[in-house]
Motif scaffolding. Structure first.
Motif, mmCIF file in Angstrom:
data_model
loop_
_atom_site.group_PDB
_atom_site.id
_atom_site.type_symbol
_atom_site.label_atom_id
_atom_site.label_comp_id
_atom_site.label_asym_id
_atom_site.label_seq_id
_atom_site.Cartn_x
_atom_site.Cartn_y
_atom_site.Cartn_z
ATOM 1 N N GLY A 152 0.833 -1.195 0.000
ATOM 2 C CA GLY A 152 0.000 0.000 0.000
ATOM 3 C C GLY A 152 0.869 1.247 0.000
ATOM 4 N N ARG A 209 -0.573 6.326 -1.228
ATOM 5 C CA ARG A 209 -0.695 5.397 -2.362
ATOM 6 C C ARG A 209 -0.961 6.161 -3.650
ATOM 7 N N GLU A 266 -4.532 -1.068 -10.070
ATOM 8 C CA GLU A 266 -4.857 0.060 -9.186
ATOM 9 C C GLU A 266 -6.306 0.470 -9.339
ATOM 10 N N THR A 289 -8.952 -1.376 -10.269
ATOM 11 C CA THR A 289 -9.872 -2.325 -9.648
ATOM 12 C C THR A 289 -9.715 -2.325 -8.131
ATOM 13 N N PHE A 290 -8.504 -2.167 -7.638
ATOM 14 C CA PHE A 290 -8.310 -2.092 -6.183
ATOM 15 C C PHE A 290 -9.089 -0.911 -5.617
ATOM 16 N N ARG A 291 -8.964 0.241 -6.265
ATOM 17 C CA ARG A 291 -9.640 1.430 -5.766
ATOM 18 C C ARG A 291 -11.157 1.290 -5.876
ATOM 19 N N LYS A 292 -11.616 0.689 -6.940
ATOM 20 C CA LYS A 292 -13.065 0.530 -7.125
ATOM 21 C C LYS A 292 -13.670 -0.349 -6.037
ATOM 22 N N TYR A 293 -13.030 -1.476 -5.749
ATOM 23 C CA TYR A 293 -13.614 -2.432 -4.806
ATOM 24 C C TYR A 293 -13.228 -2.163 -3.358
ATOM 25 N N HIS A 294 -12.466 -1.080 -3.152
ATOM 26 C CA HIS A 294 -12.198 -0.639 -1.779
ATOM 27 C C HIS A 294 -12.828 0.722 -1.505
ATOM 28 N N GLY A 295 -13.745 1.145 -2.376
ATOM 29 C CA GLY A 295 -14.469 2.389 -2.154
ATOM 30 C C GLY A 295 -13.621 3.636 -2.232
ATOM 31 N N MET A 296 -12.569 3.614 -3.056
ATOM 32 C CA MET A 296 -11.668 4.759 -3.176
ATOM 33 C C MET A 296 -11.994 5.559 -4.436
ATOM 34 N N TYR A 336 -10.928 5.671 -9.405
ATOM 35 C CA TYR A 336 -10.647 4.381 -10.029
ATOM 36 C C TYR A 336 -10.867 4.433 -11.539
#
Length: 237
Positions: free
Chosen positions: A139, A163, A206, A208-215, A218
């Motif tokens: 991270g 990040r 990055e 998909t990580f941001r999308k599925y972690h509510g960031m 994305y």
């Protein structure tokens, strides 16, 4: 008495001459039995030999084999069973980043601008790859765009950067690599098309990580992934 005076005058003249020489002459000599930044990084061979070591950053075929879906490991890795700790973690290594930044600080010794640009592009690619792997694993990590001196406590002890900031630097380094690397196909060396492919992979991860972690943001990374992949498909042959 006359001889004594003449000898004193000669000694004074010799001392003055020695002082003038020391002040006006550069007596520094480069080591003849070892390499130094001043006498290296001057030819394409120098740049090639130094950057060859960067390729060790890539995951080995053994790692790919262990992670294949047709392989059953008889032991759980530490990141699966929850036993990973700072004492056993081997990924927090920064030596290769120093090699990359050291190269970028001294590649200007090479006066052939075309050659220097090509190998600078390779260094930017591997710095982007290095940090993509670090972000994927940890991270937030500290971003270093320069060589850290052993006495520079400020940089040595700096906190982690966000990040978002690090991934922006990763995308920027990939872009520098894409602009500088060769378009000629090569199965053994990084080219523009490899840089585009890895940019797409990093941006897709990055995004998909941001999308599925509510960031936020994305969509920006998913669009970068699509654009880089499209260029490879369209122009990479």
């Amino acid at each position: 008495m006359r001889n004594i005076i003449m000898n004193n005058i000669k000694n004074i003249v010799a001392a003055v001459f020695a002082i003038v020489c020391l002040n006006s002459c550069d007596l520094t000599r480069l080591p003849e039995d070892s390499l130094s930044p001043e006498n290296y990084f001057q030819t394409e061979t120098d740049l090639l030999l130094w950057t060859n070591s960067f390729y060790s950053l890539f995951e080995t075929s053994e790692v790919a084999y262990q992670n294949a879906d047709d392989v059953v490991d008889t032991q759980f890795p530490d990141y699966i069973d929850g036993s990973r700790s700072p004492e056993t973690e081997g990924g927090w290594s920064w030596g290769k980043l120093r090699d990359i930044n050291y190269f970028l600080e001294h590649s200007s010794n090479c006066k052939d601008e075309a050659v220097r640009a090509k190998y600078d592009g390779l260094a930017y690619f591997f710095r982007a790859y290095f940090y993509f792997v670090k972000v994927r694993r940890y991270g937030d990590v500290p971003w270093y765009g320069e060589v850290i001196g052993s006495t520079d406590k400020g940089l040595l002890n700096k906190p982690r950067d966000s990040r978002e900031f690090v991934m922006q630097q990763v995308m920027s380094d990939f872009d520098k690599a894409i602009a500088a690397l060769s378009t000629t196909k090569d199965v053994a060396r990084v080219t523009k098309w490899a840089a585009l492919a890895f940019k797409s992979r990093a941006a897709l991860y990055e995004g998909t990580f941001r999308k599925y972690h509510g960031m936020d943001d994305y969509e920006k990374y998913l669009e970068l992934a699509a654009e880089a992949a499209e260029e490879v498909i369209r122009d990479g042959g």
